[in-house]
Scaffold this active site. Structure first.
Site, PDB file in Angstrom:
ATOM      1  N   THR A  44     128.336 118.302  48.095  1.00 37.01           N
ATOM      2  CA  THR A  44     128.699 117.592  49.328  1.00 37.01           C
ATOM      3  C   THR A  44     128.873 116.092  49.096  1.00 37.01           C
ATOM      4  O   THR A  44     128.267 115.536  48.173  1.00 37.01           O
ATOM      5  CB  THR A  44     127.578 117.816  50.381  1.00 37.01           C
ATOM      6  N   ASP A  45     129.645 115.454  49.953  1.00 34.97           N
ATOM      7  CA  ASP A  45     129.775 113.986  49.893  1.00 34.97           C
ATOM      8  C   ASP A  45     128.444 113.286  50.186  1.00 34.97           C
ATOM      9  O   ASP A  45     128.271 112.110  49.871  1.00 34.97           O
ATOM     10  CB  ASP A  45     130.860 113.478  50.862  1.00 34.97           C
ATOM     11  N   GLU A  46     127.498 114.019  50.799  1.00 32.72           N
ATOM     12  CA  GLU A  46     126.239 113.371  51.200  1.00 32.72           C
ATOM     13  C   GLU A  46     125.391 112.970  50.001  1.00 32.72           C
ATOM     14  O   GLU A  46     124.474 112.162  50.139  1.00 32.72           O
ATOM     15  CB  GLU A  46     125.476 114.277  52.166  1.00 32.72           C
ATOM     16  N   TYR A  79     117.938 116.963  52.849  1.00 31.72           N
ATOM     17  CA  TYR A  79     119.061 117.865  52.529  1.00 31.72           C
ATOM     18  C   TYR A  79     119.880 117.312  51.374  1.00 31.72           C
ATOM     19  O   TYR A  79     120.126 117.987  50.371  1.00 31.72           O
ATOM     20  CB  TYR A  79     119.956 118.067  53.763  1.00 31.72           C
ATOM     21  N   LYS A 116     120.517 118.622  47.431  1.00 34.55           N
ATOM     22  CA  LYS A 116     121.858 118.881  46.878  1.00 34.55           C
ATOM     23  C   LYS A 116     122.094 118.034  45.626  1.00 34.55           C
ATOM     24  O   LYS A 116     122.668 118.496  44.644  1.00 34.55           O
ATOM     25  CB  LYS A 116     122.942 118.589  47.928  1.00 34.55           C
TER      26      LYS A 116
HETATM   27  P1  NAD Z   1     125.576 127.842  55.933  1.00 36.60           P
HETATM   28  O1  NAD Z   1     124.222 127.341  56.306  1.00 36.60           O
HETATM   29  O2  NAD Z   1     126.517 128.303  56.992  1.00 36.60           O
HETATM   30  O3  NAD Z   1     125.427 129.062  54.907  1.00 36.60           O
HETATM   31  C1  NAD Z   1     124.487 129.086  53.876  1.00 36.60           C
HETATM   32  C2  NAD Z   1     124.348 130.528  53.421  1.00 36.60           C
HETATM   33  O4  NAD Z   1     123.422 130.554  52.318  1.00 36.60           O
HETATM   34  C3  NAD Z   1     123.766 131.459  54.492  1.00 36.60           C
HETATM   35  O5  NAD Z   1     124.504 132.661  54.534  1.00 36.60           O
HETATM   36  C4  NAD Z   1     122.334 131.715  54.029  1.00 36.60           C
HETATM   37  O6  NAD Z   1     121.835 132.986  54.416  1.00 36.60           O
HETATM   38  C5  NAD Z   1     122.490 131.601  52.516  1.00 36.60           C
HETATM   39  N1  NAD Z   1     121.254 131.245  51.823  1.00 36.60           N
HETATM   40  C6  NAD Z   1     120.402 130.217  52.113  1.00 36.60           C
HETATM   41  N2  NAD Z   1     119.384 130.202  51.244  1.00 36.60           N
HETATM   42  C7  NAD Z   1     119.593 131.220  50.370  1.00 36.60           C
HETATM   43  C8  NAD Z   1     118.899 131.705  49.248  1.00 36.60           C
HETATM   44  N3  NAD Z   1     117.743 131.145  48.823  1.00 36.60           N
HETATM   45  N4  NAD Z   1     119.406 132.762  48.563  1.00 36.60           N
HETATM   46  C9  NAD Z   1     120.560 133.354  48.983  1.00 36.60           C
HETATM   47  N5  NAD Z   1     121.252 132.946  50.047  1.00 36.60           N
HETATM   48  C10 NAD Z   1     120.792 131.893  50.741  1.00 36.60           C
HETATM   49  O7  NAD Z   1     126.218 126.678  55.050  1.00 36.60           O
HETATM   50  P2  NAD Z   1     127.740 126.217  54.886  1.00 36.60           P
HETATM   51  O8  NAD Z   1     128.032 125.198  55.896  1.00 36.60           O
HETATM   52  O9  NAD Z   1     128.608 127.417  54.746  1.00 36.60           O
HETATM   53  O10 NAD Z   1     127.627 125.464  53.484  1.00 36.60           O
HETATM   54  C11 NAD Z   1     127.832 126.180  52.259  1.00 36.60           C
HETATM   55  C12 NAD Z   1     127.655 125.223  51.111  1.00 36.60           C
HETATM   56  O11 NAD Z   1     128.578 124.147  51.223  1.00 36.60           O
HETATM   57  C13 NAD Z   1     126.260 124.583  51.042  1.00 36.60           C
HETATM   58  O12 NAD Z   1     125.860 124.541  49.694  1.00 36.60           O
HETATM   59  C14 NAD Z   1     126.475 123.184  51.596  1.00 36.60           C
HETATM   60  O13 NAD Z   1     125.567 122.268  51.030  1.00 36.60           O
HETATM   61  C15 NAD Z   1     127.902 122.905  51.149  1.00 36.60           C
HETATM   62  N6  NAD Z   1     128.643 121.973  52.010  1.00 36.60           N
HETATM   63  C16 NAD Z   1     128.682 122.164  53.363  1.00 36.60           C
HETATM   64  C17 NAD Z   1     129.408 121.278  54.159  1.00 36.60           C
HETATM   65  C18 NAD Z   1     129.476 121.453  55.666  1.00 36.60           C
HETATM   66  O14 NAD Z   1     129.928 120.517  56.358  1.00 36.60           O
HETATM   67  N7  NAD Z   1     129.092 122.574  56.229  1.00 36.60           N
HETATM   68  C19 NAD Z   1     130.086 120.200  53.583  1.00 36.60           C
HETATM   69  C20 NAD Z   1     130.027 120.033  52.182  1.00 36.60           C
HETATM   70  C21 NAD Z   1     129.300 120.943  51.420  1.00 36.60           C
HETATM   71  P1  TYD Z   2     126.204 117.320  61.390  1.00 38.55           P
HETATM   72  O1  TYD Z   2     127.219 118.284  61.912  1.00 38.55           O
HETATM   73  O2  TYD Z   2     124.757 117.643  61.491  1.00 38.55           O
HETATM   74  O3  TYD Z   2     126.619 116.973  59.887  1.00 38.55           O
HETATM   75  P2  TYD Z   2     126.020 115.856  58.865  1.00 38.55           P
HETATM   76  O4  TYD Z   2     124.744 115.345  59.385  1.00 38.55           O
HETATM   77  O5  TYD Z   2     125.828 116.693  57.630  1.00 38.55           O
HETATM   78  O6  TYD Z   2     127.096 114.827  58.725  1.00 38.55           O
HETATM   79  O7  TYD Z   2     126.417 115.917  62.126  1.00 38.55           O
HETATM   80  C1  TYD Z   2     127.663 115.251  62.090  1.00 38.55           C
HETATM   81  C2  TYD Z   2     127.496 113.921  62.785  1.00 38.55           C
HETATM   82  O8  TYD Z   2     127.197 114.154  64.163  1.00 38.55           O
HETATM   83  C3  TYD Z   2     126.333 113.098  62.255  1.00 38.55           C
HETATM   84  O9  TYD Z   2     126.688 111.708  62.325  1.00 38.55           O
HETATM   85  C4  TYD Z   2     125.212 113.374  63.236  1.00 38.55           C
HETATM   86  C5  TYD Z   2     125.958 113.569  64.545  1.00 38.55           C
HETATM   87  N1  TYD Z   2     125.308 114.487  65.517  1.00 38.55           N
HETATM   88  C6  TYD Z   2     125.066 114.066  66.824  1.00 38.55           C
HETATM   89  O10 TYD Z   2     125.369 112.915  67.210  1.00 38.55           O
HETATM   90  N2  TYD Z   2     124.469 114.942  67.682  1.00 38.55           N
HETATM   91  C7  TYD Z   2     124.103 116.189  67.309  1.00 38.55           C
HETATM   92  O11 TYD Z   2     123.511 116.924  68.158  1.00 38.55           O
HETATM   93  C8  TYD Z   2     124.381 116.622  65.986  1.00 38.55           C
HETATM   94  C9  TYD Z   2     124.023 118.008  65.520  1.00 38.55           C
HETATM   95  C10 TYD Z   2     124.991 115.737  65.118  1.00 38.55           C
END
Ligand code: NAD
Ligand code: TYD
Length: 348
Positions: A132-134, A156, A160
């Site tokens: 992730t960019d984070e 988090y 990562k």
């Molecule tokens: P999500 O929370 O929707 O899905 C995570 C999945 O992983 C779930 O199905 C959960 O059951 C499974 N899981 C969790 N712990 C586990 C374990 N110990 N063993 C097996 N399975 C497990 O997450 P997402 O939004 O689909 O993100 C997927 C990946 O992409 C993550 O690694 C996240 O860090 C990365 N990512 C997400 C975003 C975003 O904005 N959502 C952005 C950049 C990167």
């Molecule tokens: P989020 O979807 O939790 O992603 P991330 O924290 O990984 O960027 O949040 C996106 C942005 O929205 C972040 O600046 C936090 C803000 N946010 C709110 O203002 N209210 C909310 O209830 C949530 C969940 C997020």
């Protein structure tokens, strides 16, 4: 190719599985623990299609369980690791599971890949870490490049970043074939409603307040989920071993702008927007430079102006999906995260 997709029942992982099975002849084994965020119905489309189902298998299990991982790794050519605890707010409430999956889990996967690759040197297993960019921390000006230091600021993001460092260490020490993708904030169908965009869409549909943290001028670079999933597949196929690739979205948008667009599209008044006390350590802005993956030949296809209405339309049409997710454990989480905040809220 035979791919082990960990976390394949989650938001981005299930999108990857659906799109990869449709666009290639690959076989996929999903290993997913089905935590509160995992949702087997995200893979229903695969189970219901005989031609896709023939190349698909689901295993419920934990990536930190070495016996389970070793039992699956022998049959595969690549691991794509989506598994993680993925919500910053939950990592602030309780971080244990983030570290178990993000550090021990990644280590277990890497070690299984290393051991299996040592027995078949002609066909090493490729490991893709979905990051992730984070991990770069808040970026007040400019845009992160892949060689920037990792300065994570939430539990988090720290978990990562630890995963990314382990991946790099296995490449250097053991010669493991690894690549890392660093995706921007992702949105689209099937996203768990704890995250900003689906939370605000589903709250707006039900005329509930939408809680904006702090002044709402934080910026995120939104990436549509199909683009994110395709970029991961692209790096799996074309990425150079040992390299990380940023996957940016369509440019910065403030949380207030996101809120305004959602309320206008759902047809609800701005009065639903509430200013609530800020998230501790809230990162003000993320931004990434995408030149590296673009030079390799990939670019995002879905603009914000098309992706947001498509996402809203999906949530409007799929109340059954999100009503199930917003029940049981959800109510405790919602009260813990928003009860006090909403009580202290003011008009946004
Ligand atoms: P999500 O929370 O929707 O899905 C995570 C999945 O992983 C779930 O199905 C959960 O059951 C499974 N899981 C969790 N712990 C586990 C374990 N110990 N063993 C097996 N399975 C497990 O997450 P997402 O939004 O689909 O993100 C997927 C990946 O992409 C993550 O690694 C996240 O860090 C990365 N990512 C997400 C975003 C975003 O904005 N959502 C952005 C950049 C990167
Ligand atoms: P989020 O979807 O939790 O992603 P991330 O924290 O990984 O960027 O949040 C996106 C942005 O929205 C972040 O600046 C936090 C803000 N946010 C709110 O203002 N209210 C909310 O209830 C949530 C969940 C997020």
């Amino acid at each position: 190719m035979r791919i082990l997709v960990t976390g394949g029942a989650g938001f981005i992982g299930s999108t990857f599985v659906r799109r990869r099975l449709r666009s290639t002849g690959d076989s996929i084994v999903v290993l997913d623990a089905l935590t509160y965020a995992g949702n087997i119905t995200n893979l229903a489309e695969v189970e219901e299609d005989a031609t896709l189902r023939a190349r698909f298998r689901f295993v419920r299990g934990d990536i930190a369980d070495a016996a389970v991982v070793r039992s699956l790794i022998g049959e595969i050519d690549a691991v794509v690791n989506f598994a993680a605890e993925s919500h910053v707010d939950r990592s602030i409430l309780e971080a244990d599971a983030f570290l178990r999956t993000g550090v021990i889990g990644v280590h277990v996967l890497l070690d299984a890949v290393r051991a299996a690759s040592a027995t078949r040197v002609d066909r090493p297993i490729r490991f893709v870490q979905v990051s992730t960019d984070e991990v770069y921390g808040a970026v007040d000006v400019g845009a992160s490049v892949e060689t920037d230091p990792l300065v994570p600021r939430s539990p988090y993001a720290a978990a990562k970043a630890a995963g990314d460092l382990l991946v790099g260490a296995y490449h250097v020490t053991h010669g493991t074939d690894v690549v890392i993708t660093r995706g921007a904030n992702t949105y689209g169908p099937h996203q768990h409603p704890e995250k900003l965009i689906p939370l605000f869409i589903t709250n707006a549909i039900d005329d509930l307040p939408v809680p904006i943290y702090g002044d709402g001028l934080q910026e995120r670079d939104w990436l549509y989920v199909d683009d994110h999933a395709d970029a991961v597949g692209f790096v799996l196929d074309r990425g150079q071993s040992g390299q990380a690739y940023n996957v940016p979205g369509g440019g910065p948008v403030t949380n207030r702008e996101v809120t305004r667009a959602i309320l206008a599209t759902v047809g609800k008044p701005w009065s639903l927007a509430r200013s609530v006390p800020d998230r501790p350590g809230h990162d003000r802005r993320y931004a990434m430079d995408g030149s590296k993956i673009e030079h390799l030949g990939w670019h995002a296809k879905v603009a914000w102006d098309a992706g947001l209405p498509a996402t809203i339309a999906w949530f409007v049409a799929n109340r059954d999906w999100w009503a199930r997710v917003r029940s049981g454990e959800w109510n405790d989480y919602y009260e813990r995260q928003y009860g006090r905040r909403l009580a202290d809220s003011v008009p946004a």
